[in-house]
Design a protein around this motif. Structure first.
Motif, PDB file in Angstrom:
ATOM      1  N   ASN A  57      35.228  39.405  39.756  1.00 22.39           N
ATOM      2  CA  ASN A  57      35.076  40.686  40.444  1.00 22.39           C
ATOM      3  C   ASN A  57      35.975  40.684  41.670  1.00 22.39           C
ATOM      4  O   ASN A  57      37.016  41.326  41.674  1.00 22.39           O
ATOM      5  CB  ASN A  57      33.628  40.993  40.821  1.00 22.39           C
ATOM      6  CG  ASN A  57      33.445  42.467  41.190  1.00 22.39           C
ATOM      7  OD1 ASN A  57      34.011  43.346  40.547  1.00 22.39           O
ATOM      8  ND2 ASN A  57      32.683  42.741  42.229  1.00 22.39           N
ATOM      9  N   GLU A  58      35.591  39.923  42.678  1.00 19.91           N
ATOM     10  CA  GLU A  58      36.351  39.962  43.924  1.00 19.91           C
ATOM     11  C   GLU A  58      37.802  39.525  43.731  1.00 19.91           C
ATOM     12  O   GLU A  58      38.729  40.161  44.246  1.00 19.91           O
ATOM     13  CB  GLU A  58      35.680  39.085  44.980  1.00 19.91           C
ATOM     14  CG  GLU A  58      34.356  39.632  45.482  1.00 19.91           C
ATOM     15  CD  GLU A  58      33.782  38.800  46.611  1.00 19.91           C
ATOM     16  OE1 GLU A  58      34.515  37.956  47.151  1.00 19.91           O
ATOM     17  OE2 GLU A  58      32.604  39.014  46.940  1.00 19.91           O
ATOM     18  N   GLU A  59      38.016  38.452  42.972  1.00 21.03           N
ATOM     19  CA  GLU A  59      39.368  37.920  42.845  1.00 21.03           C
ATOM     20  C   GLU A  59      40.266  38.845  42.035  1.00 21.03           C
ATOM     21  O   GLU A  59      41.425  39.073  42.396  1.00 21.03           O
ATOM     22  CB  GLU A  59      39.334  36.525  42.214  1.00 21.03           C
ATOM     23  CG  GLU A  59      40.703  35.858  42.193  1.00 21.03           C
ATOM     24  CD  GLU A  59      40.623  34.368  41.885  1.00 21.03           C
ATOM     25  OE1 GLU A  59      41.678  33.797  41.572  1.00 21.03           O
ATOM     26  OE2 GLU A  59      39.528  33.787  41.976  1.00 21.03           O
TER      27      GLU A  59
ATOM     28  N   TRP B  94      39.903  42.038  41.645  1.00 18.46           N
ATOM     29  CA  TRP B  94      40.136  43.230  42.456  1.00 18.46           C
ATOM     30  C   TRP B  94      41.182  42.954  43.538  1.00 18.46           C
ATOM     31  O   TRP B  94      42.059  43.790  43.811  1.00 18.46           O
ATOM     32  CB  TRP B  94      38.843  43.713  43.100  1.00 18.46           C
ATOM     33  CG  TRP B  94      38.090  44.703  42.279  1.00 18.46           C
ATOM     34  CD1 TRP B  94      36.941  44.502  41.579  1.00 18.46           C
ATOM     35  CD2 TRP B  94      38.440  46.071  42.053  1.00 18.46           C
ATOM     36  NE1 TRP B  94      36.552  45.652  40.941  1.00 18.46           N
ATOM     37  CE2 TRP B  94      37.450  46.627  41.217  1.00 18.46           C
ATOM     38  CE3 TRP B  94      39.498  46.882  42.485  1.00 18.46           C
ATOM     39  CZ2 TRP B  94      37.487  47.958  40.796  1.00 18.46           C
ATOM     40  CZ3 TRP B  94      39.532  48.208  42.075  1.00 18.46           C
ATOM     41  CH2 TRP B  94      38.529  48.731  41.238  1.00 18.46           C
ATOM     42  N   ALA B  95      41.092  41.795  44.165  1.00 20.76           N
ATOM     43  CA  ALA B  95      42.059  41.452  45.221  1.00 20.76           C
ATOM     44  C   ALA B  95      43.482  41.449  44.681  1.00 20.76           C
ATOM     45  O   ALA B  95      44.414  41.942  45.339  1.00 20.76           O
ATOM     46  CB  ALA B  95      41.706  40.099  45.828  1.00 20.76           C
ATOM     47  N   ASP B  96      43.675  40.920  43.474  1.00 18.36           N
ATOM     48  CA  ASP B  96      45.012  40.914  42.867  1.00 18.36           C
ATOM     49  C   ASP B  96      45.519  42.338  42.658  1.00 18.36           C
ATOM     50  O   ASP B  96      46.704  42.631  42.860  1.00 18.36           O
ATOM     51  CB  ASP B  96      44.984  40.171  41.529  1.00 18.36           C
ATOM     52  CG  ASP B  96      44.782  38.675  41.690  1.00 18.36           C
ATOM     53  OD1 ASP B  96      44.994  38.161  42.796  1.00 18.36           O
ATOM     54  OD2 ASP B  96      44.407  38.020  40.701  1.00 18.36           O
ATOM     55  N   TRP B  97      44.641  43.224  42.227  1.00 22.78           N
ATOM     56  CA  TRP B  97      45.020  44.612  41.979  1.00 22.78           C
ATOM     57  C   TRP B  97      45.347  45.347  43.272  1.00 22.78           C
ATOM     58  O   TRP B  97      46.347  46.071  43.367  1.00 22.78           O
ATOM     59  CB  TRP B  97      43.890  45.302  41.237  1.00 22.78           C
ATOM     60  CG  TRP B  97      43.980  46.798  41.096  1.00 22.78           C
ATOM     61  CD1 TRP B  97      43.045  47.708  41.481  1.00 22.78           C
ATOM     62  CD2 TRP B  97      45.029  47.568  40.478  1.00 22.78           C
ATOM     63  NE1 TRP B  97      43.434  48.979  41.160  1.00 22.78           N
ATOM     64  CE2 TRP B  97      44.659  48.924  40.541  1.00 22.78           C
ATOM     65  CE3 TRP B  97      46.246  47.222  39.892  1.00 22.78           C
ATOM     66  CZ2 TRP B  97      45.466  49.945  40.034  1.00 22.78           C
ATOM     67  CZ3 TRP B  97      47.056  48.244  39.390  1.00 22.78           C
ATOM     68  CH2 TRP B  97      46.663  49.575  39.464  1.00 22.78           C
ATOM     69  N   LEU B  98      44.525  45.149  44.284  1.00 18.95           N
ATOM     70  CA  LEU B  98      44.703  45.907  45.524  1.00 18.95           C
ATOM     71  C   LEU B  98      45.942  45.481  46.302  1.00 18.95           C
ATOM     72  O   LEU B  98      46.369  46.197  47.219  1.00 18.95           O
ATOM     73  CB  LEU B  98      43.447  45.770  46.401  1.00 18.95           C
ATOM     74  CG  LEU B  98      42.168  46.344  45.779  1.00 18.95           C
ATOM     75  CD1 LEU B  98      40.974  46.083  46.689  1.00 18.95           C
ATOM     76  CD2 LEU B  98      42.302  47.830  45.478  1.00 18.95           C
ATOM     77  N   LYS B  99      46.545  44.366  45.927  1.00 17.23           N
ATOM     78  CA  LYS B  99      47.814  43.948  46.545  1.00 17.23           C
ATOM     79  C   LYS B  99      48.987  44.782  46.038  1.00 17.23           C
ATOM     80  O   LYS B  99      50.044  44.801  46.675  1.00 17.23           O
ATOM     81  CB  LYS B  99      48.099  42.467  46.214  1.00 17.23           C
ATOM     82  CG  LYS B  99      47.170  41.475  46.869  1.00 17.23           C
ATOM     83  CD  LYS B  99      47.503  40.077  46.359  1.00 17.23           C
ATOM     84  CE  LYS B  99      46.486  39.047  46.827  1.00 17.23           C
ATOM     85  NZ  LYS B  99      46.757  37.709  46.205  1.00 17.23           N
ATOM     86  N   GLN B 100      48.800  45.422  44.888  1.00 14.14           N
ATOM     87  CA  GLN B 100      49.901  46.173  44.302  1.00 14.14           C
ATOM     88  C   GLN B 100      50.148  47.452  45.102  1.00 14.14           C
ATOM     89  O   GLN B 100      49.250  47.973  45.767  1.00 14.14           O
ATOM     90  CB  GLN B 100      49.601  46.497  42.835  1.00 14.14           C
ATOM     91  CG  GLN B 100      49.195  45.309  41.989  1.00 14.14           C
ATOM     92  CD  GLN B 100      50.167  44.140  42.089  1.00 14.14           C
ATOM     93  OE1 GLN B 100      51.377  44.321  41.962  1.00 14.14           O
ATOM     94  NE2 GLN B 100      49.637  42.949  42.319  1.00 14.14           N
TER      95      GLN B 100
END
Length: 238
Positions: free
Chosen positions: A198-200, A202-208
């Motif tokens: 979940n968190e990880e 999402w974090a990868d996506w939100l960096k884009q």
């Protein structure tokens, strides 16, 4: 969990191809201790720009049909060539999940990451639209974004910062999805459960920096993630 296989896909160039929370990591968790035989013919249903299909072909030795309605097969073919995959290892197909262009009983398995929730909320979808293309005894592995607890009657304001009620209707909880797939006459439900991811992812996506990731930041930065999860579904055709 530790995403050992996914680490080699954690480059800016490859991550730019993701179209939501990191689908490669989701797929690695989804396929932990999977039952699909090596060398199987697998449909990557909702393959996007092809990264999950590459992952399935390279890391698991499957022959992959990368099926997606919104990406162009020619572009994905160039990407597959760049990744060193032959035309026998992975085949891009423009396909509508509601009208798949394959022979019946063709696939040993279907893997669908971050897309099944768009078309699988019809209780007849499995039996009428998907399972006819899977061999008897074949598997379906699904990873989708969900909710820890359905809250559509009282949507949190944090979630509404990024998504409309109509968009949030694509997300449901474990109980909803258990009920949905249990209605199938032709599939045995092996498991429906909340994933660790979940968190990880999402974090990868939100960096884009694409517009969709930027838009999703509003809800997630306001704490909307506490209402969300990812759900894995594993089925076997009877």
């Amino acid at each position: 969990m530790k995403y050992i296989l996914s680490e080699k896909y954690n480059t800016p160039e490859l991550q730019s191809k993701i179209m939501g929370p990191n689908p490669v990591k989701l797929e690695e968790e989804l396929l932990t201790n999977h039952k699909i035989p090596k060398g199987s013919i697998v449909c990557d249903l909702g393959s996007g720009q092809g990264l999950t299909g590459v992952f399935l072909a390279k890391e698991y030795g499957f022959t992959v049909y990368a099926a997606d309605l919104w990406s162009e097969p020619e572009e994905n073919r160039r990407f597959f060539d760049e990744m060193g995959l032959s035309r026998e290892q992975i085949i891009p197909v423009k396909a509508d999940a509601e009208d798949l262009p394959f022979e019946k009983n063709f696939f040993d398995a279907v893997v669908s990451t971050d897309s099944y929730n768009y078309f699988g909320r019809n209780e007849h979808y499995l039996d009428d639209k998907l399972l006819p293309f899977v061999k008897s005894g074949g598997y379906i592995y699904i990873a989708i974004p969900g909710m820890k607890k359905d809250c559509h009657n009282n949507l949190p304001k944090e979630l509404l910062l990024s998504w409309t009620p109509e968009q949030l209707d694509y997300m449901h909880d474990v109980d909803y999805w258990t009920g949905m797939v249990s209605k199938s006459k032709n599939a045995q439900v092996i498991s429906v459960k909340e994933m660790e991811s979940n968190e990880e992812v999402w974090a990868d996506w939100l960096k884009q920096e694409n517009e969709y990731a930027v838009g999703d930041r509003k809800s997630m930065e306001a704490g909307g993630g506490k209402y969300l999860n990812f759900i894995s579904i594993v089925l076997q055709k009877k």
